[in-house]
Scaffold this motif. Structure first.
Motif, PDB file in Angstrom:
ATOM      1  N   GLY A   1       0.812  -1.215   0.000  1.00 35.92           N
ATOM      2  CA  GLY A   1       0.000   0.000   0.000  1.00 35.92           C
ATOM      3  C   GLY A   1       0.842   1.261   0.000  1.00 35.92           C
ATOM      4  N   ARG A   2       2.159   1.060   0.142  1.00 35.49           N
ATOM      5  CA  ARG A   2       3.094   2.196   0.198  1.00 35.49           C
ATOM      6  C   ARG A   2       2.609   3.215   1.219  1.00 35.49           C
ATOM      7  NH1 ARG A   2       3.043   4.031  -5.349  1.00 35.49           N
ATOM      8  NH2 ARG A   2       4.290   5.741  -4.579  1.00 35.49           N
ATOM      9  N   ILE A   3       2.202   2.705   2.370  1.00 36.68           N
ATOM     10  CA  ILE A   3       1.619   3.533   3.419  1.00 36.68           C
ATOM     11  C   ILE A   3       2.616   4.546   3.961  1.00 36.68           C
ATOM     12  CG2 ILE A   3       0.627   3.431   5.752  1.00 36.68           C
ATOM     13  CD1 ILE A   3      -0.697   0.784   4.857  1.00 36.68           C
ATOM     14  N   SER A   4       3.887   4.189   4.000  1.00 37.50           N
ATOM     15  CA  SER A   4       4.892   5.104   4.546  1.00 37.50           C
ATOM     16  C   SER A   4       5.421   6.089   3.504  1.00 37.50           C
ATOM     17  CB  SER A   4       6.059   4.312   5.140  1.00 37.50           C
ATOM     18  OG  SER A   4       6.708   3.573   4.130  1.00 37.50           O
ATOM     19  N   CYS A   5       4.981   5.944   2.255  1.00 35.29           N
ATOM     20  CA  CYS A   5       5.466   6.823   1.189  1.00 35.29           C
ATOM     21  C   CYS A   5       4.773   8.188   1.243  1.00 35.29           C
ATOM     22  CB  CYS A   5       5.217   6.201  -0.182  1.00 35.29           C
ATOM     23  SG  CYS A   5       6.189   4.723  -0.496  1.00 35.29           S
TER      24      CYS A   5
END
Length: 140
Positions: A60-64
């Motif tokens: 989910g590329r949540i930290s991007c």
């Protein structure tokens, strides 16, 4: 890189690793059939729905950061803590997606700068030519 973790194998499959680490894993995969089988088993498990919280974050590329936040990072226009986080995310974590986004933004910024310089040059040339043409037409 002696032992390759499951997380690294999955990150390799998703093309989320930096070039050096990905190349190292690829070389080992070419030589080691048991490593290829392990990767396939991990991919099969993920496809069947058994994924970890870490995988959810990576997928989910949540930290991007957002693209606009990356632009602010490029302009050094974020608060210090956020600048530090983005530098960590890009350099230490080595997020391939964000590195690509940053490179794309840098290229776009350079292109805009060159276009602005061309426009200024054309305007100066036109201004100097207009004065010359006005003086010439007045003398005729």
């Amino acid at each position: 890189m002696s032992t390759i973790s499951d997380e690294d194998l999955l990150a390799y499959a998703d093309e989320l690793l930096n070039l050096v680490t990905a190349s190292t894993i690829e070389a080992k995969l070419r030589k080691d059939s048991s490593l290829r089988e392990r990767l396939q088993a991990l991919l099969d498990g993920r496809d069947s729905g058994s994924i970890s919280i870490g995988e959810v974050w990576r997928h989910g590329r949540i930290s991007c950061p957002s693209r606009s936040e990356m632009g602010l990072y490029l302009m050094n226009a974020l608060e210090a803590e956020r600048l530090d986080y983005l530098a960590f995310h890009l350099e230490s974590v080595g997020c391939a997606y964000c590195q690509a986004t940053l490179e794309e933004l840098k290229t776009a910024a350079e292109s805009l700068e060159l276009n602005a310089q061309d426009t200024q040059r054309r305007e100066r040339l036109f201004a100097s030519s207009a004065g010359f043409l006005q003086a010439r037409s007045a003398s005729e």
